[in-house]
Design an enzyme around this catalytic site. Structure first.
Site, PDB file in Angstrom:
ATOM      1  N   CYS A 225       0.838  -1.203   0.000  1.00 42.45           N
ATOM      2  CA  CYS A 225       0.000   0.000   0.000  1.00 42.45           C
ATOM      3  C   CYS A 225       0.876   1.257   0.000  1.00 42.45           C
ATOM      4  O   CYS A 225       1.738   1.428   0.868  1.00 42.45           O
ATOM      5  CB  CYS A 225      -0.911  -0.017   1.228  1.00 42.45           C
ATOM      6  SG  CYS A 225      -1.767   1.532   1.500  1.00 42.45           S
TER       7      CYS A 225
ATOM      8  N   HIS B 184      -3.500   0.836   8.481  1.00 42.74           N
ATOM      9  CA  HIS B 184      -4.180   0.666   7.201  1.00 42.74           C
ATOM     10  C   HIS B 184      -5.680   0.422   7.370  1.00 42.74           C
ATOM     11  O   HIS B 184      -6.114  -0.373   8.195  1.00 42.74           O
ATOM     12  CB  HIS B 184      -3.581  -0.509   6.416  1.00 42.74           C
ATOM     13  CG  HIS B 184      -4.256  -0.689   5.082  1.00 42.74           C
ATOM     14  ND1 HIS B 184      -3.879   0.034   3.967  1.00 42.74           N
ATOM     15  CD2 HIS B 184      -5.306  -1.456   4.705  1.00 42.74           C
ATOM     16  CE1 HIS B 184      -4.660  -0.299   2.960  1.00 42.74           C
ATOM     17  NE2 HIS B 184      -5.535  -1.206   3.376  1.00 42.74           N
TER      18      HIS B 184
ATOM     19  N   ASN C  53     -12.963  10.463  -1.171  1.00 37.56           N
ATOM     20  CA  ASN C  53     -13.339   9.618  -2.303  1.00 37.56           C
ATOM     21  C   ASN C  53     -13.354   8.174  -1.828  1.00 37.56           C
ATOM     22  O   ASN C  53     -12.395   7.715  -1.196  1.00 37.56           O
ATOM     23  CB  ASN C  53     -12.333   9.795  -3.446  1.00 37.56           C
ATOM     24  CG  ASN C  53     -12.324  11.201  -4.008  1.00 37.56           C
ATOM     25  OD1 ASN C  53     -13.358  11.854  -4.060  1.00 37.56           O
ATOM     26  ND2 ASN C  53     -11.158  11.677  -4.423  1.00 37.56           N
TER      27      ASN C  53
ATOM     28  N   GLY D 154     -14.255   7.654  -7.097  1.00 42.41           N
ATOM     29  CA  GLY D 154     -13.015   8.196  -7.644  1.00 42.41           C
ATOM     30  C   GLY D 154     -11.794   7.910  -6.792  1.00 42.41           C
ATOM     31  O   GLY D 154     -10.763   8.571  -6.930  1.00 42.41           O
TER      32      GLY D 154
ATOM     33  N   THR E 239      -8.456   6.366  -5.791  1.00 43.93           N
ATOM     34  CA  THR E 239      -7.355   5.737  -6.543  1.00 43.93           C
ATOM     35  C   THR E 239      -6.319   5.096  -5.625  1.00 43.93           C
ATOM     36  O   THR E 239      -5.560   4.244  -6.073  1.00 43.93           O
ATOM     37  CB  THR E 239      -6.650   6.756  -7.458  1.00 43.93           C
ATOM     38  OG1 THR E 239      -6.111   7.810  -6.663  1.00 43.93           O
ATOM     39  CG2 THR E 239      -7.605   7.315  -8.506  1.00 43.93           C
TER      40      THR E 239
ATOM     41  N   HIS F 246      -6.232   3.357   0.670  1.00 47.09           N
ATOM     42  CA  HIS F 246      -5.902   3.560   2.089  1.00 47.09           C
ATOM     43  C   HIS F 246      -6.661   4.829   2.438  1.00 47.09           C
ATOM     44  O   HIS F 246      -6.384   5.903   1.867  1.00 47.09           O
ATOM     45  CB  HIS F 246      -4.383   3.709   2.256  1.00 47.09           C
ATOM     46  CG  HIS F 246      -3.901   3.966   3.665  1.00 47.09           C
ATOM     47  ND1 HIS F 246      -2.922   3.203   4.266  1.00 47.09           N
ATOM     48  CD2 HIS F 246      -4.229   4.926   4.559  1.00 47.09           C
ATOM     49  CE1 HIS F 246      -2.666   3.668   5.486  1.00 47.09           C
ATOM     50  NE2 HIS F 246      -3.453   4.724   5.683  1.00 47.09           N
TER      51      HIS F 246
ATOM     52  N   HIS G 271      -8.223   8.176   3.206  1.00 46.79           N
ATOM     53  CA  HIS G 271      -7.607   9.502   3.349  1.00 46.79           C
ATOM     54  C   HIS G 271      -8.670  10.554   3.092  1.00 46.79           C
ATOM     55  O   HIS G 271      -9.614  10.329   2.328  1.00 46.79           O
ATOM     56  CB  HIS G 271      -6.430   9.684   2.392  1.00 46.79           C
ATOM     57  CG  HIS G 271      -6.755   9.364   0.963  1.00 46.79           C
ATOM     58  ND1 HIS G 271      -6.822   8.081   0.500  1.00 46.79           N
ATOM     59  CD2 HIS G 271      -7.074  10.167  -0.077  1.00 46.79           C
ATOM     60  CE1 HIS G 271      -7.148   8.080  -0.782  1.00 46.79           C
ATOM     61  NE2 HIS G 271      -7.316   9.340  -1.164  1.00 46.79           N
TER      62      HIS G 271
HETATM   63  P1  AMP Z   1      -7.814   9.490  -4.253  1.00 47.71           P
HETATM   64  O1  AMP Z   1      -7.873   9.591  -5.762  1.00 47.71           O
HETATM   65  O2  AMP Z   1      -8.950  10.158  -3.562  1.00 47.71           O
HETATM   66  O3  AMP Z   1      -7.613   8.054  -3.832  1.00 47.71           O
HETATM   67  O4  AMP Z   1      -6.552  10.316  -3.802  1.00 47.71           O
HETATM   68  C1  AMP Z   1      -5.244   9.850  -3.901  1.00 47.71           C
HETATM   69  C2  AMP Z   1      -4.358  11.059  -3.867  1.00 47.71           C
HETATM   70  O5  AMP Z   1      -3.049  10.653  -3.525  1.00 47.71           O
HETATM   71  C3  AMP Z   1      -4.252  11.817  -5.196  1.00 47.71           C
HETATM   72  O6  AMP Z   1      -4.722  13.144  -5.023  1.00 47.71           O
HETATM   73  C4  AMP Z   1      -2.755  11.779  -5.505  1.00 47.71           C
HETATM   74  O7  AMP Z   1      -2.286  12.975  -6.081  1.00 47.71           O
HETATM   75  C5  AMP Z   1      -2.149  11.534  -4.144  1.00 47.71           C
HETATM   76  N1  AMP Z   1      -0.840  10.902  -4.122  1.00 47.71           N
HETATM   77  C6  AMP Z   1      -0.448   9.830  -4.841  1.00 47.71           C
HETATM   78  N2  AMP Z   1       0.827   9.519  -4.533  1.00 47.71           N
HETATM   79  C7  AMP Z   1       1.239  10.411  -3.592  1.00 47.71           C
HETATM   80  C8  AMP Z   1       2.452  10.620  -2.884  1.00 47.71           C
HETATM   81  N3  AMP Z   1       3.526   9.839  -3.062  1.00 47.71           N
HETATM   82  N4  AMP Z   1       2.516  11.648  -1.995  1.00 47.71           N
HETATM   83  C9  AMP Z   1       1.455  12.450  -1.813  1.00 47.71           C
HETATM   84  N5  AMP Z   1       0.263  12.298  -2.449  1.00 47.71           N
HETATM   85  C10 AMP Z   1       0.165  11.294  -3.337  1.00 47.71           C
HETATM   86 ZN    ZN Z   2      -2.305   1.311   3.666  1.00 51.56          ZN
END
Ligand code: AMP
Ligand code: ZN
Length: 113
Positions: free
Chosen positions: A4, A46, A86, A92, A94, A97, A99
C-alpha cells in the site's frame, strides 16, 4: 499492508513532508495539488476506505482523521475549505488507504466532477 502506497509513506519508506502526525493520523501535502492548499490526512493503521472502517469495530480513527483535517483546513485555508473522502471506484478513489483531502485557497466549484 506491504503493497500500500500510503502505508509506505506512513512507514517512511516513501518520502513525504509530514505536516502533522500523532498515534492515529498523519497529514502530508498532495503530490498533485488540485488547489493552492491540498493536503491529505490518513490513518496510521491501514484501512481501505471510510466505509470499511465504519462497518468494522468502532474506534476513534474516523473522528481523528476528520477532526485533524478540519483543524488543518482552518489553519492552512482560513477563508474556507473542502473535505473530500473519495470512496470506492465510483467515488473516484485511486489509493485504497482511507484519506481525506483538504482543499482550499480558492473558490470551490459545485457540483464536483
Ligand atoms: P484518491 O484519488 O482520492 O484516492 O486520492 C489519492 C491522492 O493521492 C491523489 O490526489 C494523488 O495525487 C495523491 N498521491 C499519490 N501519490 C502520492 C504521494 N507519493 N505523496 C502524496 N500524495 C500522493
Ligand atoms: Zn495502507
Amino acid at each position: 499492508m506491504s503493497d500500500c502506497l500510503f502505508c509506505k509513506i506512513v512507514a517512511g519508506e516513501i518520502p513525504a513532508e509530514t505536516l502533522y502526525r500523532d498515534d492515529l493520523v498523519m497529514a502530508i501535502p498532495d503530490v498533485n495539488p488540485q488547489a493552492p492548499i491540498h493536503l491529505l490526512v490518513m490513518p496510521v493503521r491501514h484501512a481501505g476506505n471510510v466505509a470499511e472502517l465504519a462497518e468494522g469495530e468502532k474506534d476513534a480513527t474516523i473522528a481523528a482523521v476528520f477532526s485533524t483535517a478540519a483543524l488543518l483546513g482552518s489553519r492552512h485555508a482560513p477563508g474556507g475549505f473542502r473535505l473530500v473522502a473519495n470512496t470506492g471506484k465510483d467515488g473516484g478513489q485511486t489509493v485504497d488507504h482511507f484519506h481525506v483531502h483538504v482543499l482550499g485557497g480558492r473558490q470551490m466549484d459545485w457540483p464536483p466532477g
